[in-house]
Design a protein around this motif. Sequence first.
Motif, PDB file in Angstrom:
ATOM      1  N   MET A 128      41.119  33.421  26.647  1.00 36.72           N
ATOM      2  CA  MET A 128      41.727  33.849  25.388  1.00 36.72           C
ATOM      3  C   MET A 128      41.986  35.352  25.388  1.00 36.72           C
ATOM      4  SD  MET A 128      42.190  31.045  23.994  1.00 36.72           S
ATOM      5  CE  MET A 128      42.889  31.672  22.470  1.00 36.72           C
ATOM      6  N   TYR A 129      41.099  36.118  26.022  1.00 30.72           N
ATOM      7  CA  TYR A 129      41.306  37.564  26.116  1.00 30.72           C
ATOM      8  C   TYR A 129      42.575  37.856  26.924  1.00 30.72           C
ATOM      9  CZ  TYR A 129      40.394  42.522  27.040  1.00 30.72           C
ATOM     10  OH  TYR A 129      40.504  43.892  27.108  1.00 30.72           O
ATOM     11  N   ILE A 130      42.735  37.165  28.056  1.00 26.37           N
ATOM     12  CA  ILE A 130      43.912  37.382  28.899  1.00 26.37           C
ATOM     13  C   ILE A 130      45.183  36.969  28.168  1.00 26.37           C
ATOM     14  CG2 ILE A 130      45.071  36.563  30.998  1.00 26.37           C
ATOM     15  CD1 ILE A 130      42.298  36.501  32.341  1.00 26.37           C
ATOM     16  N   LEU A 131      45.130  35.810  27.493  1.00 22.89           N
ATOM     17  CA  LEU A 131      46.316  35.357  26.756  1.00 22.89           C
ATOM     18  C   LEU A 131      46.645  36.312  25.614  1.00 22.89           C
ATOM     19  CD1 LEU A 131      45.711  31.494  26.631  1.00 22.89           C
ATOM     20  CD2 LEU A 131      47.379  32.734  28.022  1.00 22.89           C
ATOM     21  N   SER A 132      45.634  36.838  24.963  1.00 27.23           N
ATOM     22  CA  SER A 132      45.871  37.807  23.883  1.00 27.23           C
ATOM     23  C   SER A 132      46.518  39.077  24.421  1.00 27.23           C
ATOM     24  CB  SER A 132      44.558  38.160  23.180  1.00 27.23           C
ATOM     25  OG  SER A 132      44.007  37.035  22.553  1.00 27.23           O
ATOM     26  N   SER A 133      46.056  39.503  25.593  1.00 24.58           N
ATOM     27  CA  SER A 133      46.639  40.717  26.187  1.00 24.58           C
ATOM     28  C   SER A 133      48.098  40.489  26.565  1.00 24.58           C
ATOM     29  CB  SER A 133      45.833  41.154  27.416  1.00 24.58           C
ATOM     30  OG  SER A 133      45.955  40.212  28.467  1.00 24.58           O
ATOM     31  N   ILE A 134      48.414  39.274  27.030  1.00 22.28           N
ATOM     32  CA  ILE A 134      49.811  38.955  27.333  1.00 22.28           C
ATOM     33  C   ILE A 134      50.635  38.945  26.052  1.00 22.28           C
ATOM     34  CG2 ILE A 134      51.368  37.141  28.172  1.00 22.28           C
ATOM     35  CD1 ILE A 134      49.205  36.349  30.172  1.00 22.28           C
ATOM     36  N   PHE A 186      40.816  24.099  31.769  1.00 19.25           N
ATOM     37  CA  PHE A 186      41.900  24.952  31.310  1.00 19.25           C
ATOM     38  C   PHE A 186      42.796  24.209  30.320  1.00 19.25           C
ATOM     39  CE2 PHE A 186      45.994  27.263  31.962  1.00 19.25           C
ATOM     40  CZ  PHE A 186      45.550  28.513  31.567  1.00 19.25           C
ATOM     41  N   LEU A 187      43.110  22.946  30.646  1.00 20.09           N
ATOM     42  CA  LEU A 187      43.911  22.136  29.725  1.00 20.09           C
ATOM     43  C   LEU A 187      43.179  21.970  28.394  1.00 20.09           C
ATOM     44  CD1 LEU A 187      45.289  19.327  32.078  1.00 20.09           C
ATOM     45  CD2 LEU A 187      46.596  21.111  30.946  1.00 20.09           C
ATOM     46  N   GLN A 201      44.412  23.055  24.686  1.00 18.04           N
ATOM     47  CA  GLN A 201      44.520  22.055  23.618  1.00 18.04           C
ATOM     48  C   GLN A 201      43.674  22.433  22.410  1.00 18.04           C
ATOM     49  OE1 GLN A 201      43.413  18.630  25.861  1.00 18.04           O
ATOM     50  NE2 GLN A 201      45.467  18.317  26.742  1.00 18.04           N
ATOM     51  N   GLN A 202      42.558  23.152  22.666  1.00 25.11           N
ATOM     52  CA  GLN A 202      41.707  23.600  21.577  1.00 25.11           C
ATOM     53  C   GLN A 202      42.336  24.772  20.812  1.00 25.11           C
ATOM     54  OE1 GLN A 202      39.459  20.960  21.195  1.00 25.11           O
ATOM     55  NE2 GLN A 202      37.971  22.579  20.741  1.00 25.11           N
ATOM     56  N   HIS A 203      43.194  25.549  21.499  1.00 30.29           N
ATOM     57  CA  HIS A 203      43.798  26.733  20.883  1.00 30.29           C
ATOM     58  C   HIS A 203      45.317  26.699  21.054  1.00 30.29           C
ATOM     59  CE1 HIS A 203      39.833  28.639  20.393  1.00 30.29           C
ATOM     60  NE2 HIS A 203      39.554  28.164  21.599  1.00 30.29           N
ATOM     61  N   PRO A 204      45.978  25.716  20.478  1.00 25.37           N
ATOM     62  CA  PRO A 204      47.436  25.645  20.628  1.00 25.37           C
ATOM     63  C   PRO A 204      48.146  26.810  19.951  1.00 25.37           C
ATOM     64  CG  PRO A 204      46.695  24.100  18.945  1.00 25.37           C
ATOM     65  CD  PRO A 204      45.461  24.646  19.596  1.00 25.37           C
TER      66      PRO A 204
END
Length: 1063
Positions: A891-897, A944-945, A949-952
């Motif tokens: 989630m940290y990496i996705l937030s940074s993206i 990962f999937l 799915q937990q954080h769409p």
Amino acid sequence: MLLVCVCVCVCVCVCGLAQLEILCKQLYETTDTAVRHQAEKALVEFTNSPDCLSKCQLLLERGSSSYSQLLAATCLSKLVSRTSNPLPLEQRIDIRNYVLNYLATRPKLAAFVTQALIQLYARITKLGWFDCQKDDYVFRNVIGDVTRFLQVRAVMVDSSLFDIFTLSCNLLKQASGKNLNLNDESQHGLLMQLLKLSYNCLNYDFIGTSTDESSDDLCTVQIPTSWRSAFLDSSTLQLFFNLYHSIPPSLSPLVLSCLVQIASVRRSLFNNAERAKFLSHLVDGVKRILANPQCLPDPNNYHEFCRLLARLKSNYQLGELVKVENYPEVIRLIANFTVTSLQHWEFAPNSVHYLLSLWQRLAASVPYVKATEPHLLETYTPEVTKAYITSRLESVHVILRDGLEDPLDDAGLVQQQLDQLSTIGRCEYEKTCALLVQLFDQAAQTYQELLQSTNSSAMDITVQEGRLTWLVYIIGAVIGGRVSFASTDEQDAMDGELVCRVLQLMNLTDSRLAQAGNERLELAMLSFFEQFRKIYIGDQVQKSSKLYRRLSEVLGLNDETMVLSVFIGKIITNLKYWGQCEPITSKTLQLLNDLSLGYPSCLVRKLVKLSAVQFMLNNHTSEHFSFLGVNNQSNLSDMRCRTTFYTALGRLLMVDLGEDEDQFEQFMLPLTAAFEAVAQMLSTNTFNEQEAKRTLVGLVRDLRGIAFAFNAKTSFMMLFDWIYPTYMPILQRAIELWYHDPACTTPVLKLMAELVHNRSQRLQFDVSSPNGILLFRETSKMITTYGNRILTLGEVPKDQVYGVKLKGVSVCFAMLKAVLSGNYVNFGVFRLYGDDALDNALQTFIKLLLSIPHSDLLDYPKLSQSFYSLLEVLTQDHMNFIASLEPHVVMYILSSISEGLTALDTMVCTGCCSSLDHIVTYLFKQLSRSTKKRPAPMATDDRFLHIMQQHPEMIQQMLSTVLNIIIFEDCRNQWSMSRPLLGLILLNEKYFADLRNSIVNSQPPEKQQAMHLCFENLMEGIERNLLTKNRDRFTQNLSVFRREVNDSMKNSTYGVNSNDMMS
């Protein structure tokens, strides 16, 4: 009783408000650290108090200082951002509307307050993007909000502002017709406010973009067309000129400021005839001021008048000026004013820029003027040139005698003036050259006589050196000005005369360096050499140029090779005698570096053949070049110039190196000795730590320069074999010992990053060589050692965090990216054979990443570029590792993206798009595989999937962000944005449909059908896969979609409400 209670409550609020104001001032203004900490603690308590919201509104409404308004905006941002006990939707809507209304009704807020409130509005919009109220995404009408806001502003400009300006002019006319007693404070103040009102009307930001004060001389006032009548009427212009002559100097600068703005109105406001008439009245007014200069001795008047003169050429063409009836008289008066101003160099020196700017633009226009009327610049530019040169020479004695500040110490100002003079001086160059030759010969002869005399004073010698310094700077500038005009053989011969004199002076000063030298004169020489190199070295001119002929006749320099020998001789001399003077050393090495770049290639071959260059290649030790020594008191950071030196030497060495290992070993002998000395020191328990650090830092800076220069496989492999494995442990040991000292670790890390960078495919190992894997092991070890130790430092003060921690982390990220993308290591073998080098490096990367706040990733450009570049490589080639991470890390990496997608840096934004594309593609493949009869996925894939799915909402938010950037913003990397967008749509088809409907419904009814059709065309012919052919078709569709959407939305309008945010 109720009234009493209300009064008490109001009194309590007012008392609390006063206390908050005091705390704000203590927080932002006090220099007492204890007081600031106390205020900060009290304000933190205020932020957490239950009545914070109501007090924030009170601060905004009644606060008397900008700091209290800033506090309120900051607190509101924290309130709307909190995840625990969030504000209700209705309240956030009210705050959003209140902020817009507040901004619209208070145009004179401090800039930092306006910025904080805009950030608050943006945060509310961003965090509430998915919030619905009665099936309406209430925070997505941001375009409508801003449009309404700007429309209110535009109505004000079109209707009210012109009336205000007209009123101010009428009142000024009335005031000028009466005998005002300006000694009366009230009447003086009234007139001042009227003038300020007129100036503010003219200085209004009509097109919504603040002008850049640094380009003041290029400013154009974008007066609306509806104002034409005021400027076509000559009485408006005449009013301000009359006021200038009738009011005291305390008020006349404001009048001149208004005239500067009037002179800068956009050209398109008039047709050609109207513009000529307006210019004629303007020039007449300027002539009247020049003819009656009684008020110009006032510094403020003088400065504004210089700005007014500069606008004559920045806004009008020379061809237009020469057609003005009184042009010959006006240009004479301007020339006399300029000459007088230059002669009084100590008076308002910052205003000279505008005068030189005027003459520079006039001189540059001479080749292009088509008017038949004479421009007379051939008469007056030599006078301006002479006045500048002679005034600078005359200033030297006065400055030394009276201990004044020397303008030569302000390198930026001197360079700016010389750039302007270079163009002015090339106009009528024969006269400029004759003057310079005369003045130089006089100064040089006097200087030589003083040196030979036994009775000459140090003061007299210093004065002559100062005069020669100015002359050398100016000669370099006018030679560099050759590019501004078509040069003739005669002018090249004149350049030759000047060059000969400077080189003769150089021979004289160099012969005295063992006894004494003048730093300013040496810097002037280097400036001259740089200009000479740009114009006359290489392919820029024919070698038959008369300059070379004159050099041959006077100095015996028969060709370019002999001239290059003079360059190299000067470089060696400077490095020998001025090694402890950082400004001279750095500029000298930059000159050497520029020569070594080898444009054209034959130039660097000529250099290598010179005996002086061979001397440098064979004797690069502190014995001959003192700046390479380590036994001095300078800082470790002062050794940066060594990298430049060895980069140049490396390039020169490579010319004839080939496969000659003996020549390479010979060149590396001084560095070998240095490494052995460091190894010897580190092998003992007690050693001089400072000496060891200095030796090591100097050494790794030298090696980084060589590594950068060696961009061919053969030469780089020699360097690699020399340093690995013999000396690599020393670098690792240095990181272990001094990880907390960035002055030591940063150069070591940068060297390692350079060694693993496969620039120009120089890192190519034989098929039987394990060196690629061994090099990665060393890289992994260094990253792991540094990363684990730097994390033990704990909390680092904010003002030191980049230098102490983030800079080294940034270099580690760049190092890891370089080695992962170098294509010389097969990373599959590490897991296959149980080697944990790859896993250690990647896990250290994660630890370092999690220790950095999201805000820092984007606040520091070098850190953000290295991080997002590394992330792109990891998502491309190591997605299995990303998929195996813990949910909070993912989630940290996705937030940074997600945050990087909106970054201003295009490189960062493009890297985020690429990383997102790899992640989305991976997800899509895993989902596709799970629906088919394929072998069961790995547990990491399942996890990962499951996280996704937990954080769409994370993927959905990025889909919304990308789509909104493409539709509503100036998308400069549309291709990059298109690549992840298709995957995001295919993974979130239902959400995309909702988003599409929301955007369509937000349009005016008459445009909804067109917008719906745009979305239909976007997905036309698109299949449900991510094959290259399908992606390319989608990218083409997206280009058409964006163009059609922009056309459709051009005339869309929206509405917004403004309420009390506490309701």
